[in-house]
Design an enzyme around this catalytic site. Structure first.
Site, short mmCIF file in Angstrom:
data_model
loop_
_atom_site.label_atom_id
_atom_site.label_comp_id
_atom_site.label_asym_id
_atom_site.label_seq_id
_atom_site.Cartn_x
_atom_site.Cartn_y
_atom_site.Cartn_z
N ASP A 17 0.82 -1.08 -0.04
CA ASP A 17 -0.29 -0.06 -0.06
C ASP A 17 0.80 1.18 0.01
O ASP A 17 2.12 1.08 0.49
CB ASP A 17 -0.89 -0.12 1.17
CG ASP A 17 -1.95 0.93 1.26
OD1 ASP A 17 -2.12 1.80 0.07
OD2 ASP A 17 -2.40 1.60 2.08
N SER A 18 0.21 2.33 -0.54
CA SER A 18 0.94 3.59 -0.50
C SER A 18 1.29 4.07 1.16
O SER A 18 2.08 4.77 1.26
CB SER A 18 0.34 4.71 -1.24
OG SER A 18 -0.75 4.76 -0.68
N GLU B 116 -6.42 9.19 10.18
CA GLU B 116 -5.15 9.21 10.35
C GLU B 116 -4.87 9.96 11.58
O GLU B 116 -3.74 9.99 12.10
CB GLU B 116 -4.51 9.77 9.32
CG GLU B 116 -4.53 8.82 8.00
CD GLU B 116 -3.53 9.25 6.83
OE1 GLU B 116 -3.20 10.49 6.77
OE2 GLU B 116 -3.37 8.24 6.07
N THR C 57 -5.68 3.21 -5.37
CA THR C 57 -5.16 3.88 -6.37
C THR C 57 -4.21 3.01 -7.13
O THR C 57 -4.25 3.04 -8.59
CB THR C 57 -4.47 5.23 -5.82
OG1 THR C 57 -5.32 5.72 -5.06
CG2 THR C 57 -3.99 5.84 -6.87
N HIS D 245 -8.98 2.74 4.56
CA HIS D 245 -8.94 3.44 5.93
C HIS D 245 -10.55 3.27 6.74
O HIS D 245 -10.22 3.38 7.79
CB HIS D 245 -8.47 5.01 5.93
CG HIS D 245 -7.13 5.43 5.48
ND1 HIS D 245 -6.45 4.91 4.60
CD2 HIS D 245 -6.25 5.93 6.48
CE1 HIS D 245 -5.21 5.26 4.61
NE2 HIS D 245 -5.24 6.01 5.92
N CYS E 106 -4.27 -1.46 -2.20
CA CYS E 106 -4.38 0.08 -2.29
C CYS E 106 -5.39 0.41 -3.58
O CYS E 106 -5.07 -0.20 -4.68
CB CYS E 106 -3.02 0.67 -2.56
SG CYS E 106 -2.77 2.58 -3.19
N CYS F 146 -12.13 2.26 0.51
CA CYS F 146 -11.09 2.74 1.14
C CYS F 146 -10.54 1.95 2.18
O CYS F 146 -11.29 1.71 3.24
CB CYS F 146 -11.33 4.42 1.31
SG CYS F 146 -9.62 5.00 2.22
#
Length: 279
Positions: A14-15, A162, A79, A198, A77, A196
């Site tokens: 993942d990024s 985050e 993206t 997150h 990820c 997503c």
């Protein structure tokens, strides 16, 4: 006795941190394998970068994971899955000719999500970049052409996660606001996908505002179950995988900083090593 021929790892990329929620679900379902996580935190986020940049960064990460003994790499990820996976699969993997493979999170999610809805209406909650790309409606309609897909961008949700604002007035406001917007687009929605990695950390708050009878599904759950099926169908890869139940964690940024944040996503203390890509 340990089979010395089974030395391969499963790489998860993942990024940043979000892919750890996917890894958590995979490890819960398939705890026996050796996993190597790589977060490209030094260059995150990927969402606002060009297709060319995301492809280049993702390919560097994939090649590094392969060099570390990974037989299979999962792009945890959205993206990277949207902007880099197809080119890697079609252009780069055939040049290797070594049986290694790369999978993403979008296809296993979209080929399954339509089977969960009874009303034929699915809602997608994602980042602005994911929603703008239309990756989910396009892919879902390939498998379920009659399913209606509505999307809602949730630009504040990653910030909330985050900064560990998972509950409270701020989380309540933004989560409720975006859910109301989504359900206003289609009152028949009975299945909501958290598109997503997150967002599962906000699940307790999300459930407070989702009407009864609507299923909320995270990518990690689906990806983990589809990976079980993939390994059954691809014994040529499964037979190479180590069964030593090891978890390794790496980041391209400061390891101490990564460790401080990563436990929130993975659910247990993590000790990562810093690595350099493209060196």
């Amino acid at each position: 006795m340990v089979d010395q021929s089974r030395t391969g790892k499963i790489g998860i990329f993942d990024s940043g941190y979000g892919g750890l929620t996917v890894m958590r679900k995979i490890v819960d379902v398939l705890p026996q394998y050796h996993y190597l996580y790589l977060g490209d935190n030094a260059r995150a986020p990927y969402g606002n970068r060009s297709f060319e940049a995301v492809y280049h960064y993702t390919l560097e990460a994939v090649n590094w994971l392969f060099s570390q003994g990974c037989e299979l790499v999962i792009l945890a990820c959205n993206t990277a899955s949207a902007k880099a996976l197809r080119q890697i699969q079609q252009t780069d993997l055939p040049l290797r000719n070594d049986g290694k493979n790369v999978l993403g999170v979008i296809r296993p999610t979209t080929e399954f999500i339509g089977s969960l809805t009874q009303t034929g209406s699915v809602g997608i909650l994602g980042t602005a970049g994911t929603v703008k790309s239309d990756s989910y409606p396009i892919e879902i309609h390939k498998f379920f052409p009659n399913v209606k897909v509505s999307q809602e961008a949730c630009p504040m949700w990653v910030y909330l996660v985050e900064h560990n604002h998972l509950e409270g007035d701020g989380a309540d406001y933004f989560v409720n606001h975006n859910l109301e917007n989504l359900l206003r687009k289609d009152a028949e929605i009975d299945t909501i996908l958290l598109a997503c990695t997150h967002y599962p950390l906000l699940l307790n708050t999300i459930k407070k505002f989702v009407p009864e009878g609507i299923k909320v599904v995270s990518q990690g759950e689906i990806v983990a179950e589809r990976l079980v099926d993939y390994l059954i169908r691809h014994q040529e890869i499964e037979r190479k995988l180590s069964l030593d139940s090891t978890r390794e964690f790496t980041t391209t940024d400061d390891a101490e900083t990564f460790n401080q944040h990563a436990s929130l996503f993975f659910g247990e203390q993590i000790f990562a090593q810093q690595v350099v890509l493209g060196a």
